[in-house]
Motif scaffolding. Sequence first.
Motif, short mmCIF file in Angstrom:
data_model
loop_
_atom_site.label_atom_id
_atom_site.label_comp_id
_atom_site.label_asym_id
_atom_site.label_seq_id
_atom_site.Cartn_x
_atom_site.Cartn_y
_atom_site.Cartn_z
N HIS A 143 0.84 -1.21 0.00
CA HIS A 143 0.00 0.00 0.00
C HIS A 143 0.87 1.26 0.00
O HIS A 143 0.58 2.22 -0.72
CB HIS A 143 -0.94 0.00 1.21
CG HIS A 143 -2.10 -0.94 1.05
ND1 HIS A 143 -2.03 -2.26 1.38
CD2 HIS A 143 -3.36 -0.72 0.56
CE1 HIS A 143 -3.21 -2.84 1.12
NE2 HIS A 143 -4.02 -1.93 0.62
N LEU A 144 1.92 1.23 0.82
CA LEU A 144 2.81 2.41 0.89
C LEU A 144 3.40 2.70 -0.48
O LEU A 144 3.53 3.85 -0.88
CB LEU A 144 3.94 2.15 1.89
CG LEU A 144 3.58 2.31 3.36
CD1 LEU A 144 4.71 1.79 4.24
CD2 LEU A 144 3.27 3.76 3.70
N ARG A 145 3.78 1.66 -1.18
CA ARG A 145 4.39 1.87 -2.49
C ARG A 145 3.38 2.46 -3.46
O ARG A 145 3.71 3.30 -4.30
CB ARG A 145 4.93 0.56 -3.05
CG ARG A 145 5.83 0.82 -4.24
CD ARG A 145 6.42 -0.43 -4.80
NE ARG A 145 7.41 -0.09 -5.80
CZ ARG A 145 7.13 0.33 -7.02
NH1 ARG A 145 5.87 0.48 -7.39
NH2 ARG A 145 8.10 0.62 -7.87
N ASN A 146 2.13 2.03 -3.33
CA ASN A 146 1.13 2.51 -4.26
C ASN A 146 0.61 3.89 -3.94
O ASN A 146 0.22 4.62 -4.85
CB ASN A 146 -0.03 1.52 -4.33
CG ASN A 146 0.28 0.43 -5.33
OD1 ASN A 146 0.06 0.61 -6.51
ND2 ASN A 146 0.86 -0.66 -4.85
N ILE A 147 0.60 4.25 -2.67
CA ILE A 147 0.13 5.61 -2.38
C ILE A 147 1.25 6.62 -2.61
O ILE A 147 1.02 7.82 -2.63
CB ILE A 147 -0.47 5.75 -0.94
CG1 ILE A 147 0.57 5.43 0.12
CG2 ILE A 147 -1.69 4.91 -0.79
CD1 ILE A 147 0.03 5.56 1.54
N GLY A 148 2.46 6.10 -2.81
CA GLY A 148 3.57 6.96 -3.22
C GLY A 148 3.98 7.99 -2.19
O GLY A 148 4.48 9.06 -2.52
N SER A 149 3.75 7.68 -0.92
CA SER A 149 4.07 8.68 0.10
C SER A 149 5.41 8.39 0.78
O SER A 149 5.75 9.03 1.75
CB SER A 149 2.96 8.71 1.14
OG SER A 149 2.81 7.43 1.70
N MET A 150 6.13 7.42 0.28
CA MET A 150 7.40 7.07 0.92
C MET A 150 8.45 6.90 -0.16
O MET A 150 8.17 6.32 -1.21
CB MET A 150 7.20 5.77 1.71
CG MET A 150 8.20 5.58 2.82
SD MET A 150 7.81 4.10 3.76
CE MET A 150 7.10 4.81 5.22
N ASP A 151 9.66 7.39 0.10
CA ASP A 151 10.68 7.25 -0.94
C ASP A 151 11.21 5.81 -0.98
O ASP A 151 10.97 5.01 -0.07
CB ASP A 151 11.81 8.27 -0.76
CG ASP A 151 12.62 8.03 0.49
OD1 ASP A 151 12.97 6.87 0.75
OD2 ASP A 151 12.91 9.00 1.22
N GLY A 152 11.92 5.53 -2.05
CA GLY A 152 12.35 4.16 -2.32
C GLY A 152 13.21 3.57 -1.22
O GLY A 152 13.12 2.37 -0.91
#
Lengths: 279, 568
Positions: free
Chosen positions: A233-242
């Motif tokens: 989910h975090l990856r999809n909401i794009g609110s956290m860097d790689g």
Amino acid sequence: MIESFYYSSLLFKVSALAYLLVLMAYLAAVFVKKRWMGKASLALFGAAFLICSALIASRWIAAGRPPFKSLYESLVFAVWTISLVSLVAEWRFRVKLVGLLSSLGIAGILLFSLSKRDVEIIALPPALQTWMFIPHVISYFVAYGALFVAGLGAVLHLFFPGGMASHHTLGEQEKIDFSVFTYQIAKLGFLFLTAGLLLGAWWGQNAWSNYWAWDPKENWALVTWLVFAAYLHLRNIGSMDGRKLAWVVIAGVLAVVFTYLGMDYLPTAGDSLHTYSGN
Amino acid sequence: MEEKKNNASSFGGSNHQADNQLFRKSALLLSLMVLAGIISQNVFHLVGQLFQATGLDWLAGLVVYLAITALFSKPLFKLVDQPPFNVTNLAAIALATALGTFVPQHIGLPSTGTVGKLINLLQLNDLFHSWWYVAFFVLLAAGLVKISSRKNWSLDNLGFHLAHLSPILILCGFWVDYFLGFRGIIKLEEGQQSNTVLLSKGHSGFLHDSTELGFHLRLDHFEFEKYQPDYRIQLWKQDTAGHAVAVSSHGSASKASPPEILASFPLEPGKIHRIFGTQMHFRLSKFYPDFEFDYEYPLRADTIEAKDPGLMVDLKTPEGDAFVQLQANKAGRNKLGDVVNLGAALEFYWEMPDEVRNTLNKKPFGKENRIIFEGKTEKIHFLLNGDLVVKPLKTNEFHAMSDNDSIGFSVRFLMPDIGYMKAVPSTKSEELKNPVAKVEVWKKGGPAQAVYLYPNSSGRKGGTFMVPGTSHFLAMESTKDKETKFYKSDLSVLDENGQVLKERSVRVNEPMQFGGYRFYQTDYDSNNPSYSGIGVSHEPGLIVIYLGFFLLVAGVTHMFYFRGRQGL
């Protein structure tokens, strides 16, 4: 350790030596930046995987049951699933560094399995005498294998956040993005983790009249599932860097390792119905 | 591969800063919810007691909880469908679940000491049933409903909806079971029937109450079986070096480290094994499933000088078959009292002593029954019930001591010198009654030594062999038969009039269903072979849970692999 190796089966010895060769081939491939070297490593990895398959098959025949009962047997199966996912990932993403890290991890697991080698083949208790034993364990170990490889991708992303140049790859592409690699493999792992968790609950209902008993192993299986659900989910909401996402995956892999091997260290371990023989 | 890192959210676009703020808010709100749960559950325990008589104690607690929750209703409503809030909630559930595995979970744990009181106060000793833990799941369910309701209902989004709504089905089924279902056990012995289920509560299996079914369950038959033995030669190591160091440094003996099993070999006669790090080798020479010694004596016994005369007699007695060996020249070993209820004492002489001969020549003979074997003349003197009968001593001729041949004896060997008798290992049958392995052990280039290994059995220590010059020993054991192979109960369901409504065998993994209940093979007692514990469960939400399982896997599969976009 050498003594344990001496008394292990011939196929185990051949498998271990084959994986050692794979590791050396991948190491050489890092320095010999030729495509044929990468392909040779991959071919060797494939051969080691086939030998490991023979080892598992022979154990299955000797035991007269699926070889997933003891910790030693499950470690060998973990080697098999990690190999399988690594080979698929390498073929799919054309990257050889994953093979290097996988074979390093596999060598570590095989070394650890020597200390856990069960000398006697253990018979299955009544609760494990069901067809459900097979899909449940296979789902989980494919998941573990995939999440381990995803974890390797996350580590590589931390070292190469901008991707990796083509000479470290097997294909023609300019660069490989390890965050994408990690995500794709983690998705596969999460799907099998979900299937394993639910098959386990279904089996628990049939065997112990309880699909969820708040057993420590069950709880940690849920924790692992939640961590990877959060990652996806975090990856999809794009609110956290790689980089942070990579750390979430690494935390998830650590949760997997603890779920697999750490239950004996919990004060609630006595309540667990999920302990390995020979642990 | 074309997918971009940190692609736009399928929940809607967002930026890092705004999301970080949402994460912080979510964490704060969830922390407050935990606090609210702890306060209200403790208030429930205190205030609820006042309402206990009315049966509305749960309502008192719920009112308190809802009142506290109402304080956060506005921010909750705003956040509950935000991905950051739900991800934070997932993390909170993960953390709490992990925490619950570090604290022993027992119902009704007494609060002892400050730590115990704190654990009770925070409901950590029953964390998985604590209100604050349950609240996480309620919020998760609410979030999933709201998130799913915002998404278009198209075929492309089918997987998304299934994956996000199926956990709600699972949770609902779980709660239905928790409030309306039960689990328990019926304890039965063969032939017994009962309709009383001892209820268990929580995962600890604590039996706290009972309920009655509308029918009876009868245990017709119970079967329990261990695996067949699978004997193997085992190589063990007992390194006493550490023990020796411990003794010398502390001046007192400490417990030696337990032996470590190194290898186990199937019973393959002739296969040579080397002991690692030594020059010692061993191989199985022969395996005897039902070991006994077979004795041999030279056929021309009359040419042997009578140095140490012996007699081997096979006995048929009420206690079973046996054999005895008498030696004429060994005091104490030339006579055998009637310890096996043969009906007479046995005596053996090569040449009968004068005092015995005088006894036989003088009537009356006395009341004692005696059977006297004389080797040199090859005669048997039966001194029974006051009469004397003399018969020739012939080998393998049965002499009945009762009317129906059920008691008696026969002489197997008359031996002028027992030193010529050879004991040859053999097996009585192919059944695994008394397994013994003959193993040859040798040092490379040296002669082989034959040793006999046999397993530990009830009351008998196993025969092992310490390999010379090593810290290894050989043994023969079976581990397979220590595991239970199966246990099953043949059950009948009876109505009020004793009429059989259903009959079935129940095994582990093969429960029986009847009248909305499931019956499981749960328990047995190896000390009481007629006892069986039948697990009983009534789970009205189970079908919903199974549906949720199926839809979750189907949804995740569709979402990941059968739709154009790769988002969740």
